[in-house]
Design a protein around this motif. Structure first.
Motif, PDB file in Angstrom:
ATOM      1  N   ASP A  44       0.864  -1.180   0.000  1.00  0.00           N
ATOM      2  CA  ASP A  44       0.000   0.000   0.000  1.00  0.00           C
ATOM      3  C   ASP A  44       0.904   1.235   0.000  1.00  0.00           C
ATOM      4  OD1 ASP A  44      -1.823   2.031   0.447  1.00  0.00           O
ATOM      5  OD2 ASP A  44      -2.895   0.993   2.049  1.00  0.00           O
ATOM      6  N   LEU A  45       0.835   2.030  -1.056  1.00  0.00           N
ATOM      7  CA  LEU A  45       1.690   3.211  -1.184  1.00  0.00           C
ATOM      8  C   LEU A  45       1.007   4.474  -0.660  1.00  0.00           C
ATOM      9  CD1 LEU A  45       3.276   2.561  -4.702  1.00  0.00           C
ATOM     10  CD2 LEU A  45       4.281   2.149  -2.432  1.00  0.00           C
ATOM     11  N   SER A  46       0.011   4.303   0.205  1.00  0.00           N
ATOM     12  CA  SER A  46      -0.656   5.463   0.796  1.00  0.00           C
ATOM     13  C   SER A  46      -0.504   5.488   2.315  1.00  0.00           C
ATOM     14  CB  SER A  46      -2.153   5.456   0.433  1.00  0.00           C
ATOM     15  OG  SER A  46      -2.832   4.386   1.049  1.00  0.00           O
ATOM     16  N   VAL A  47       0.500   4.750   2.830  1.00  0.00           N
ATOM     17  CA  VAL A  47       0.702   4.675   4.281  1.00  0.00           C
ATOM     18  C   VAL A  47       2.140   5.056   4.616  1.00  0.00           C
ATOM     19  CG1 VAL A  47       0.354   3.241   6.334  1.00  0.00           C
ATOM     20  CG2 VAL A  47      -0.918   2.739   4.260  1.00  0.00           C
ATOM     21  N   PRO A  48       2.473   6.352   4.542  1.00  0.00           N
ATOM     22  CA  PRO A  48       3.840   6.772   4.872  1.00  0.00           C
ATOM     23  C   PRO A  48       4.111   6.592   6.366  1.00  0.00           C
ATOM     24  CG  PRO A  48       2.397   8.681   4.569  1.00  0.00           C
ATOM     25  CD  PRO A  48       1.605   7.476   4.168  1.00  0.00           C
ATOM     26  N   PRO A  49       5.363   6.289   6.730  1.00  0.00           N
ATOM     27  CA  PRO A  49       6.519   6.071   5.849  1.00  0.00           C
ATOM     28  C   PRO A  49       6.712   4.610   5.450  1.00  0.00           C
ATOM     29  CG  PRO A  49       7.274   6.180   8.094  1.00  0.00           C
ATOM     30  CD  PRO A  49       5.771   6.346   8.146  1.00  0.00           C
ATOM     31  N   PHE A  50       5.698   3.761   5.671  1.00  0.00           N
ATOM     32  CA  PHE A  50       5.813   2.363   5.244  1.00  0.00           C
ATOM     33  C   PHE A  50       5.807   2.262   3.722  1.00  0.00           C
ATOM     34  CE2 PHE A  50       3.936   1.972   9.517  1.00  0.00           C
ATOM     35  CZ  PHE A  50       4.824   1.077  10.091  1.00  0.00           C
ATOM     36  N   GLY A  51       4.855   2.935   3.096  1.00  0.00           N
ATOM     37  CA  GLY A  51       4.759   2.940   1.649  1.00  0.00           C
ATOM     38  C   GLY A  51       4.222   4.268   1.164  1.00  0.00           C
ATOM     39  N   MET A  52       4.865   4.841   0.145  1.00  0.00           N
ATOM     40  CA  MET A  52       4.457   6.146  -0.392  1.00  0.00           C
ATOM     41  C   MET A  52       5.183   6.358  -1.710  1.00  0.00           C
ATOM     42  SD  MET A  52       6.511   8.395   2.448  1.00  0.00           S
ATOM     43  CE  MET A  52       8.160   7.908   2.951  1.00  0.00           C
TER      44      MET A  52
END
Length: 274
Positions: A44-52
């Protein structure tokens, strides 16, 4: 807006995954990955800083770095399969992704359908809100509207523990929930601590802060239940990179903190998944 119904847990995605397990035939995904020379990773690229994504719309974050390191050591390319919180499990079960590395908390519900690796990271679930909102503990959520992502850990936890009179406003993904908080459509948000920190730094005028910790959860790599050989390889990789400090290096780069005792974390994860 959906008010809390304590008789119904928000587990639509999990129910879909249970239905999909009938289509996940036993296979050796590890050999398939090595043969095609590509690892399909759900992130999931909408959960910073895990994914963005960065300014050039390139993926980045701690989960992205973990996925890249894993694929490199496997000797294959890494391809990101973009997902949202609710469809991580369905994408895995319908073979759209080989594995999930997406701030994926170990829970008893998910362990019924997903094979979890040893933990590679940790997620601290919190309630965040502007400084002027009087919240210090769970009981203070009475009369408040709290944004959650439908079916995610925060939804499940608050559905169980939020007091009567609190209203959970459910959104389909983290980006929409985050926007609702910034726009003042809700009073607070239940989300990983890192998300509150990121939102606070990007929106200083909102004076956002962490109000209290709801739960600390180990994060693990998700696989299909039948993937015994893949699980062996990934668990060996996690153990090696926890011991040599590589996983801590990635975590501290993005979180500014050190990972806790990973052996203790593994014991906690096993207990949760039982």
């Amino acid at each position: 807006m959906i008010r809390i119904n304590r008789r119904i847990l928000a587990q639509g995605a999990l129910a879909l995954a249970l239905a999909a397990t009938g289509f996940a035939a036993a296979a050796d995904t590890l050999k398939d990955i090595q043969a095609r020379k590509k690892l399909l990773v759900a992130i999931d690229l909408s959960v910073p800083p895990f994914g963005m994504t960065d300014a050039a719309m390139q993926p980045q974050g701690s989960d992205v770095d973990v996925a890249r390191a894993l694929a490199k050591d496997m000797g294959v390319e890494m391809e990101i399969v973009q997902v949202s919180g609710p469809n991580r499990i369905p994408f895995l079960m319908t073979n759209k992704a080989d594995i999930v590395i997406s701030s994926f908390s170990v829970t008893p519900e998910r362990a019924k359908v997903v094979l979890f690796s040893a933990p590679y990271s940790v997620n601290q679930l919190v309630v965040g809100a502007p400084k002027g909102v009087a919240i210090a503990k769970m009981d203070d959520l009475v009369g408040k509207r709290i944004a959650v992502v439908r079916g995610n850990l925060q939804d499940l936890e608050l559905t169980k523990s939020a007091p009567k009179g609190a209203t959970l406003v459910r959104y389909e993904d983290d980006a929409t929930a985050n926007t609702a908080l910034i726009a003042g459509q809700v009073d607070a948000i239940a989300t990983p601590s890192t998300t509150v920190q990121t939102l606070a730094s990007r929106n200083p005028a909102k004076n956002l802060e962490i109000k209290f910790v709801v739960k600390v959860q180990p994060l693990a790599i998700g696989m299909r239940k039948s993937e015994v050989e893949l699980a062996k390889w990934i668990n060996g990789w996690v153990e090696k990179n926890a011991a040599n400090g590589e996983l801590n290096k990635i975590y501290s780069k993005w979180m500014g903190l050190q990972l806790p005792d990973m052996k203790k974390l593994a014991d906690e994860a096993r207990a949760i998944a039982l």
